[in-house]
Design a protein around this motif. Sequence first.
Motif, PDB file in Angstrom:
ATOM      1  N   THR A 488       0.776  -1.041  -0.082  1.00 56.88           N
ATOM      2  CA  THR A 488      -0.069   0.142  -0.167  1.00 56.88           C
ATOM      3  C   THR A 488       0.905   1.349  -0.060  1.00 56.88           C
ATOM      4  O   THR A 488       0.449   2.354  -0.631  1.00 56.88           O
ATOM      5  CB  THR A 488      -0.870  -0.120   1.346  1.00 56.88           C
ATOM      6  OG1 THR A 488      -0.110  -0.322   2.219  1.00 56.88           O
ATOM      7  CG2 THR A 488      -2.055  -1.088   1.157  1.00 56.88           C
ATOM      8  N   ARG A 489       2.014   1.331   0.682  1.00 56.42           N
ATOM      9  CA  ARG A 489       2.908   2.321   0.445  1.00 56.42           C
ATOM     10  C   ARG A 489       3.526   2.511  -0.883  1.00 56.42           C
ATOM     11  O   ARG A 489       3.522   3.787  -1.085  1.00 56.42           O
ATOM     12  CB  ARG A 489       4.107   2.060   1.622  1.00 56.42           C
ATOM     13  CG  ARG A 489       5.188   3.098   1.702  1.00 56.42           C
ATOM     14  CD  ARG A 489       5.984   3.101   2.841  1.00 56.42           C
ATOM     15  NE  ARG A 489       7.202   3.749   2.828  1.00 56.42           N
ATOM     16  CZ  ARG A 489       8.301   3.457   2.519  1.00 56.42           C
ATOM     17  NH1 ARG A 489       8.670   2.458   1.877  1.00 56.42           N
ATOM     18  NH2 ARG A 489       9.236   4.566   2.335  1.00 56.42           N
ATOM     19  N   ALA A 490       3.857   1.316  -1.613  1.00 56.70           N
ATOM     20  CA  ALA A 490       4.191   1.531  -2.842  1.00 56.70           C
ATOM     21  C   ALA A 490       3.282   2.291  -3.731  1.00 56.70           C
ATOM     22  O   ALA A 490       3.555   3.149  -4.632  1.00 56.70           O
ATOM     23  CB  ALA A 490       4.546   0.413  -3.321  1.00 56.70           C
ATOM     24  N   LEU A 491       1.906   1.714  -3.574  1.00 55.01           N
ATOM     25  CA  LEU A 491       0.660   2.309  -4.605  1.00 55.01           C
ATOM     26  C   LEU A 491       0.460   3.618  -4.216  1.00 55.01           C
ATOM     27  O   LEU A 491       0.262   4.196  -5.101  1.00 55.01           O
ATOM     28  CB  LEU A 491      -0.328   1.154  -4.081  1.00 55.01           C
ATOM     29  CG  LEU A 491      -0.331  -0.127  -4.634  1.00 55.01           C
ATOM     30  CD1 LEU A 491      -1.395  -0.951  -4.369  1.00 55.01           C
ATOM     31  CD2 LEU A 491      -0.257  -0.144  -6.157  1.00 55.01           C
ATOM     32  N   GLU A 492       0.606   3.878  -2.827  1.00 49.85           N
ATOM     33  CA  GLU A 492       0.348   5.284  -2.500  1.00 49.85           C
ATOM     34  C   GLU A 492       1.475   6.401  -3.236  1.00 49.85           C
ATOM     35  O   GLU A 492       1.028   7.403  -3.698  1.00 49.85           O
ATOM     36  CB  GLU A 492       0.642   5.514  -1.084  1.00 49.85           C
ATOM     37  CG  GLU A 492       0.434   7.109  -0.456  1.00 49.85           C
ATOM     38  CD  GLU A 492       0.909   7.269   0.818  1.00 49.85           C
ATOM     39  OE1 GLU A 492       0.520   8.317   1.445  1.00 49.85           O
ATOM     40  OE2 GLU A 492       1.567   6.524   1.362  1.00 49.85           O
TER      41      GLU A 492
END
Length: 836
Positions: A488-492
């Motif tokens: 989710t951090r990467a997608l953010e």
Amino acid sequence: MFASTILTPSKLKLSHFVLYAPNSDVEILPSGSTKYRRGRGRVALYSKLTPQDRRLFFPRSHTRPVLTARVSNGGDGAFDATSQHSSPSVCDIEELNSTSSGLGSGYVALFVRMLGLDHDPLDREQAIVALWKYSLGGKKCIDTLMQFPGCINLTVNLLRSESTSACEAAAGLLRSLSSVNLYRNSVAESGAIEEINRLLSHSSLPPEVKEQSICTLWNLSVDEKLRIKLAKSDILPLIIKYLDDEDVKVKEAAGGILANLALSHVNHNILVEAGAIPKLAKFLTSDSEESKVIKKEARNALQELVKDDYYRILIVEEGLVPVPLVGTDAFKSFTPGLYSWPTLPDGTEIEKTSKQPSKFGASELLLGLNIDERNANIDEAKMNAIVGRTQQQFLARIGAIEWEGKKESHSEGSDGQRFTLLPWMDGVARLVLILELEDKSAITRAADSIADVSINEHMRIAFKEAGAIKPLVRLLDSDDDAVKLAVTRALERLCASNVVCQIIEAEGVLGPLISILKCSKISEPLAEKSLNTIARILDPSKEMKLKFYDGPVNGSEKCFRNDVLDSAFVGRLVEILKSSTPHLQGKAALVLEFVALTDPTMVSLISVDIESGLDAAFQQKILKISDGDSDIEDQLLEAYPVEVEEAGLAISAASRLMTRLLDSQQFRDKINSPHFIALLRGILKSCIPLHSKDWVAACLVKLSSVSTQTSSNPINAEVTLYETIPRLIEQIKTSFSAEALESAAVELNRIVSEGVVDATRAIVSEGAIYPLVKMIETGSDRGVEAGLAILYNLSMDSENHSAIVSAGAVPVLRRIVLSQRPQWVRALHLLRSLPT
């Protein structure tokens, strides 16, 4: 300076009873006496030595020694003092080691005495050359030399010699001495660093002197205290400059020094400000051939700097990507699709131009043969992705990936996990490849690295083209919370690109993210990253989001809307609005606004007690500290600027949401209008940033207009004083457009001429006098007219006279009157009202 003829030991020949030094001025007799041919100097010792001692002090090979510095695996940075000498030979070293212990203070003491300033320069030169050669015998020889305390100081003094040979030997001896941990501080305390700094400053320094000098600094930089001293001295820019030197040994030593300096965190800022990152990154990204040593040292230095979040950005901007080393065993689970029709890395299918399959599968393997050049549209980003994927998959298939990690030591992160630096094309492909593995720890580290390096549009597009989006979205269904958080951090981070954001949404990311957010037991960081990504996708303020209103994504309108309008999801958002940080409150309000726009009936919002969520968002704790005191508000802005900014953004988002909700009669009938009007009026007078007050003012005006219990006049006056006037003055201060300045001045003059209570006081308190005077001096006729009218109204209060005069209004007004510009009459009236 260094043009003197060098008398080298290798040129001394023993012939019967007389020793001749060719190309010199000295003839050495067996008795030890000397005969001068041209009267340049004397050499009195060579003939007194035994054959064994001659080999000891004057080895047969006179090539320059190479001492390679190696940092030990233990991290203490100790050097191997006996490593990689090209001189003397193996047999010479054996003889030297066998005889050095018995030498004592005999010949060594004599040579040390010959270094004295009272001796002839040629004697000093021969002595320093002999001692340098002797020091190459190892630690025992160096221990013998260090028994004579004045040896180092006399050696440092010889760095000022006009003889190239003497300077090289002196620097070489200091290099040998500094290779031993015990004597490193003694060399530094003798002033060697300062003398070498002076020496390296010369533009025409011979390469052999340069090499020995900078290698001495390489040895000294192993000590942590000396690292700090070197980093803070004037020598650091010289070291960075020598990274461009033609001599590969000099470049390697300069890179080694920087790698050692980077081991001390206090030096990082100094190295970055000195411009070390671009110079070092060039060795790892350039196509030119560079030595393995300089690449290794550059990588070591950058791997220390990349641990800092800010410096990591600078390194990524230079084209390098930090990639975790997950071990060759992790790649055993990689199974490339060998028998399927190939696709581009991002999943785009390639049309088959050949109907007949190749007999040996070449149509599948040799993809280029099946692409029609006239119709192919492969941009550079896609080609780089293809090349990077091909290279990394090939290494993985043959088992050679991370093979270099077995031979080289790689940097470790704060958690003790190793990583390396790769050029961006290989690094991006490697990270995407790791996402396809089964090792959850490797996947987590790769996703975190993707988040860290997605700092600009170039890198985000690179990950999209490399095919990172599909595996990241798929991994949201993982049962491992660490994997979910990293993904989710990467997608953010990737969602910061509008182009990539559309691809992420099209891959169906909303469903998994909404499912994550509906779970109340998830960690706060995971909830934050999930909500941030959803808010970036559904942000109504982005023009690209109009596609949600015009039509469905991938034709799945029903499924998409059911996910967003799910009552459990909306209730979770309201819960975040009630009890979370201002940052999350603002994100939740954005998503709820999208829900309000998607569902015109707003039933899903009204049924979950949205009023309590709005009430919590408007009552920010940071604003309660000031309690309306302007002095305390100023102190608050200085002490907590980030907190005040976040509170303002949350309030602005909540105001937008409430403005949308006021379109519903059911919502208007349900809320306590006087309560919210009081809250918004207080916020309008608070210290939140001006750009956050736009929606507050709009919401307040709309709320007062639909409320039957409140007169609109006080509301309009407050909006004018606390939002309109500050916004117009900010426009006059910062705008570079003549039209914008003119319209702001005209609007401000209209407000003042209408007699709004306290309007002039608000203008003065916002610091508008100086920009108004400047606009009168350089603005358009209409703007000048409006500005003169405003200043004239301000001059009616004598308390403003000093501020108007201090802003330089008097000479400006006089020029307007004397030039008889169209506004000269108004300027004259204003001039008469001021004390001159």
